[in-house]
Design a protein around this motif. Structure first.
Motif, PDB file in Angstrom:
ATOM      1  N   GLN A 109       0.809  -1.155   0.025  1.00  0.00           N
ATOM      2  CA  GLN A 109       0.093  -0.030  -0.108  1.00  0.00           C
ATOM      3  C   GLN A 109       0.722   1.242   0.160  1.00  0.00           C
ATOM      4  O   GLN A 109       0.450   2.269  -0.665  1.00  0.00           O
ATOM      5  CB  GLN A 109      -0.877   0.034   1.212  1.00  0.00           C
TER       6      GLN A 109
ATOM      7  N   TYR B  49       0.925   3.929  -2.978  1.00  0.00           N
ATOM      8  CA  TYR B  49       0.679   5.538  -2.756  1.00  0.00           C
ATOM      9  C   TYR B  49       1.625   6.077  -3.054  1.00  0.00           C
ATOM     10  O   TYR B  49       1.295   7.411  -3.677  1.00  0.00           O
ATOM     11  CB  TYR B  49       0.614   5.666  -1.092  1.00  0.00           C
TER      12      TYR B  49
ATOM     13  N   ARG C 143     -11.686  15.427   4.768  1.00  0.00           N
ATOM     14  CA  ARG C 143     -11.275  14.354   3.876  1.00  0.00           C
ATOM     15  C   ARG C 143     -12.367  13.199   4.248  1.00  0.00           C
ATOM     16  O   ARG C 143     -13.069  12.467   3.099  1.00  0.00           O
ATOM     17  CB  ARG C 143     -10.243  13.875   3.884  1.00  0.00           C
ATOM     18  N   TYR C 144     -12.469  12.881   5.504  1.00  0.00           N
ATOM     19  CA  TYR C 144     -13.491  11.919   5.853  1.00  0.00           C
ATOM     20  C   TYR C 144     -15.136  12.365   5.542  1.00  0.00           C
ATOM     21  O   TYR C 144     -15.556  11.589   4.844  1.00  0.00           O
ATOM     22  CB  TYR C 144     -13.523  11.695   7.379  1.00  0.00           C
TER      23      TYR C 144
ATOM     24  N   LEU D 161     -15.453  12.080   1.666  1.00  0.00           N
ATOM     25  CA  LEU D 161     -15.455  10.542   1.284  1.00  0.00           C
ATOM     26  C   LEU D 161     -16.841   9.836   1.644  1.00  0.00           C
ATOM     27  O   LEU D 161     -17.286   9.013   0.751  1.00  0.00           O
ATOM     28  CB  LEU D 161     -14.312   9.694   1.872  1.00  0.00           C
TER      29      LEU D 161
ATOM     30  N   HIS E 193     -19.494   8.469  -1.260  1.00  0.00           N
ATOM     31  CA  HIS E 193     -20.145   6.935  -0.667  1.00  0.00           C
ATOM     32  C   HIS E 193     -21.547   7.329  -0.731  1.00  0.00           C
ATOM     33  O   HIS E 193     -22.119   6.310  -1.490  1.00  0.00           O
ATOM     34  CB  HIS E 193     -19.307   6.449   0.292  1.00  0.00           C
TER      35      HIS E 193
ATOM     36  N   SER F  14     -13.106   2.137   7.847  1.00  0.00           N
ATOM     37  CA  SER F  14     -12.555   2.072   6.782  1.00  0.00           C
ATOM     38  C   SER F  14     -12.390   3.520   5.891  1.00  0.00           C
ATOM     39  O   SER F  14     -11.699   4.016   5.194  1.00  0.00           O
ATOM     40  CB  SER F  14     -13.222   1.115   5.765  1.00  0.00           C
ATOM     41  N   LEU F  15     -13.685   4.455   6.035  1.00  0.00           N
ATOM     42  CA  LEU F  15     -13.364   5.571   5.529  1.00  0.00           C
ATOM     43  C   LEU F  15     -12.618   6.601   6.372  1.00  0.00           C
ATOM     44  O   LEU F  15     -11.826   7.394   5.655  1.00  0.00           O
ATOM     45  CB  LEU F  15     -14.953   6.084   5.619  1.00  0.00           C
TER      46      LEU F  15
ATOM     47  N   GLU G 253      -9.067   5.542   5.228  1.00  0.00           N
ATOM     48  CA  GLU G 253      -8.600   6.180   3.897  1.00  0.00           C
ATOM     49  C   GLU G 253      -8.435   7.985   3.777  1.00  0.00           C
ATOM     50  O   GLU G 253      -7.823   8.245   3.423  1.00  0.00           O
ATOM     51  CB  GLU G 253      -9.881   5.962   2.967  1.00  0.00           C
TER      52      GLU G 253
ATOM     53  N   LYS H 109      -4.831   8.282   5.262  1.00  0.00           N
ATOM     54  CA  LYS H 109      -4.016   7.788   4.575  1.00  0.00           C
ATOM     55  C   LYS H 109      -2.725   8.506   4.362  1.00  0.00           C
ATOM     56  O   LYS H 109      -1.539   8.217   4.401  1.00  0.00           O
ATOM     57  CB  LYS H 109      -4.517   7.134   3.144  1.00  0.00           C
TER      58      LYS H 109
END
Length: 477
Positions: free
Chosen positions: A26, A30, A245-246, A249, A253, A266-267, A270, A273
Motif C-alpha cells: 500500500q 501510494y 477528507r472523511y 469521502l 459514498h 474504513s472511511l 482512507e 492515509k
C-alpha cells in the motif's frame, strides 16, 4: 491531566488501526501515485528493511539538476514571522507589493513588534527552529543604521499612497481576504483560498463563516499554541484535514449508493492515509533530552510535554470535535502527529522579494542607482539587516520526508530563483547514478563527528554514513 485526555473505549480500536503500520504494498502504491502526480519521474520510493522508506534515482541526475519539487501536505508560517512577511496562507507566496511589504514591516518595527527570526517560545525549552538545510536559510546584510522613519511616511508606504522607484519590476499578487471572514488568513488567489478552506481552514477559521463547533474555544486554542508551541496549530491542521477528507469521502459514498457497504472505520482510514505514510512516534517520547535538563529530571520533562499536549488537545476538541472522527482526538494520535513533525518536517522558507528589490537597485547603472537610492536609502537604513527577512515556517512534505540523511549527501534542499512558494525543492549536489539512493543532510554536515551525532539524536537514529563510520574509527583510536 491524563484523565482529561483518556481515549474512549469505543474509539480505542480505531486509534490502534490509525497507528498501525501501513502494509508495504500500500505504501508503494501510494508513493507511485504521488510521484506521478508530482511529475517526479526520475525517482522511486522503496522500502528498506533497515531504514524504512528510501528514495532512489531510477535515472541519472547531473549536479544541480532538479530531483523533485514536493507540495506541502500541511504547513504554516511561524507566528513570530507573520509581522515580518505578508504571505499567502496556503502556498506562502509573498503578496501585496514591495511598498506594502516594506511599510508593514517598518510599521510593526516602529511599534516594537517586529520579531526578526526569533522563533517561538516553548514551555519545554526546546529549540523551536525546525530542522532543515542551510541551503534554504535566509540571510543578507545591509546598513546597520536602523534609523526610524516618521510614522506617516511608513503608513503612506504601507497603504499604497507612496511608490518606490522600479518596484514595477517586482509585481506581487494582490492579497485576498479569507472567505470565512477571519483576519488571520490571506491568499494570493481565489484558488488558494478555496483549496485552504476545503483542506483545513473551514474548521480552523475564526471568522463568522467558520464551521468550527466553537469559535471562542478555537481562539483559546490558537492563543495557547502561540504562547507555548505553534507546532500544535500544525497538528490541528492535520486533524482538520482528516475530518474534512472523511466527510468528503462519506458524501461521495452516499451519493454513489454503492452496493457494498463501507464502514466508518474504513472511511476514516482512507481519509487518514496521507498522514499514515509519515514516520511517527509520540512527541514526548521522541524528543532528545535538552542539554539544560538534568538526566534525573527526564521523566518530569517528558511528562511536562505530555501534559502540555493534553491541554492543547482539550482546547482543540472543544473547538472542532466531530463524533464520527472521535479517534482523531485521542492523546496518542495527537502525540504521534506532533512527533511526526519533529522527525520528518523541513523548514518552510520563501525568499523575500524585498531583498531582490534592494539588490536590483544596487546593481543599477551609477546614474540610475544614485537617483533611486536618494529615495530608497532611508528605507533600507530603517530596515537594517532585516531587509532580507524571508518567510519562515515549518511543513510536512510527503516525498521529501522519505529522503534519508547522510553526512556526505548527494542532494540538497535548495530554492532556485524561480521557486517563489513553499514547495520543497531538492537539487542534486553531485552526479547521482541510476539506482543510487538520494540523500540529504538534516544538519550542518561540516560539524565535528560528536556534534553531528548529538544533533541527529533529535531524529531518533545514529548516523552510520561513510563519513560517520570513518570519523568514528578515527575517534576510537
Amino acid at each position: 491531566m491524563d484523565s482529561l485526555c483518556k481515549t474512549n473505549d469505543n474509539s480505542a480500536a480505531e486509534v490502534a488501526a490509525l497507528l498501525s503500520p501501513v502494509p508495504v504494498l500500500q505504501v508503494q502504491e501510494y508513493f507511485n501515485q504521488l510521484i506521478t502526480s508530482r511529475g517526479c519521474n526520475g525517482i522511486e520510493v522503496k522500502h528498506n528493511g533497515s531504514f524504512g522508506k528510501c528514495v532512489y534515482a531510477n535515472s541519472e541526475f547531473q549536479e544541480d539538476e532538479l530531483i523533485l519539487k514536493d507540495q506541502i501536505l500541511v504547513g504554516m508560517q511561524h507566528s513570530s514571522n507573520k509581522m515580518d512577511c505578508l504571505v499567502c496562507s496556503f502556498c506562502f507566496r509573498f503578496v501585496g507589493s514591495i511598498e506594502k511589504q516594506i511599510g508593514r514591516k517598518l510599521y510593526f518595527k516602529n511599534l516594537g513588534l517586529s520579531t526578526c527570526c526569533d522563533g517561538d517560545s516553548s514551555e519545554s525549552g526546546e529549540d523551536e527552529c525546525m530542522k532543515g538545510n542551510d541551503e534554504q536559510q535566509c540571510g543578507g546584510s545591509s546598513s546597520n543604521h536602523n534609523l526610524p522613519l516618521p510614522q506617516e511616511v511608513v503608513t503612506s508606504l504601507m497603504n499604497g499612497e507612496m511608490a518606490l522607484p522600479h518596484t514595477d519590476k517586482f509585481p506581487l499578487p494582490s492579497p485576498l481576504s479569507c472567505p470565512g471572514g477571519c483576519q488571520e488568513a490571506i491568499y494570493c488567489s481565489g484558488s488558494c483560498a478555496e483549496a485552504d478552506w476545503e483542506s483545513s481552514h473551514s474548521l480552523l477559521c475564526t471568522g463568522e463563516k467558520s464551521e468550527s463547533v466553537s469559535r471562542d474555544a478555537l481562539g483559546e486554542f490558537i492563543k495557547h499554541a502561540n504562547e507555548t508551541n505553534d507546532i500544535f496549530f500544525l497538528a490541528a491542521k492535520v486533524i482538520a484535514f482528516t475530518i474534512l477528507r472523511y466527510r468528503k469521502l462519506k458524501a461521495e459514498h452516499v451519493k454513489e449508493q454503492a452496493k457494498q457497504s463501507v464502514t466508518k472505520q474504513s472511511l476514516l482510514l482512507e481519509a487518514w492515509k496521507p498522514v499514515s505514510m509519515g514516520y511517527k512516534n509520540r512527541w514526548w517520547d521522541c524528543i532528545a533530552l535538552p542539554d539544560d535538563v538534568d538526566p534525573s529530571d527526564e521523566e518530569a520533562f517528558r511528562m511536562q510535554l505530555k501534559n502540555l499536549a493534553c491541554s492543547s488537545l482539550e482546547l482543540l476538541k472543544t473547538a472542532i470535535f466531530d463524533k464520527e472522527c472521535e479517534a482523531l482526538f485521542s492523546l496518542d494520535i495527537y502525540g504521534n502527529i506532533i512527533g511526526m513533525f519533529e522527525l520528518n518536517n523541513l523548514d518552510l522558507v520563501v525568499a523575500s522579494p524585498v531583498e531582490d528589490y534592494f539588490l536590483y537597485i544596487d546593481d543599477l547603472p551609477d546614474a540610475e542607482k544614485e537617483a533611486a537610492e536618494e529615495i530608497t536609502r532611508p528605507f533600507l537604513d530603517a530596515l537594517g539587516d532585516e531587509y532580507s527577512d524571508c518567510c519562515q515556517g515549518t511543513a510536512f512534505f510527503p516525498l521529501q520526508s522519505c529522503i534519508n540523511h547522510s553526512c556526505c549527501p548527494n542532494a540538497k534542499a535548495f530554492k532556485r530563483e524561480e521557486d517563489r512558494d513553499g514547495q520543497a525543492v531538492i537539487i542534486a549536489s553531485r552526479r547521482i547514478s541510476k539506482n543510487e539512493e538520494v540523500t540529504i543532510s538534516y544538519i550542518d554536515e561540516e560539524l565535528p563527528y560528536k556534534e553531528r551525532q548529538a544533533l541527529l539524536a533529535d531524529y531518533g537514529f545514529t548516523c552510520k554514513c561513510p563519513k560517520c563510520l570513518q570519523d568514528s574509527s578515527v575517534a576510537s583510536l
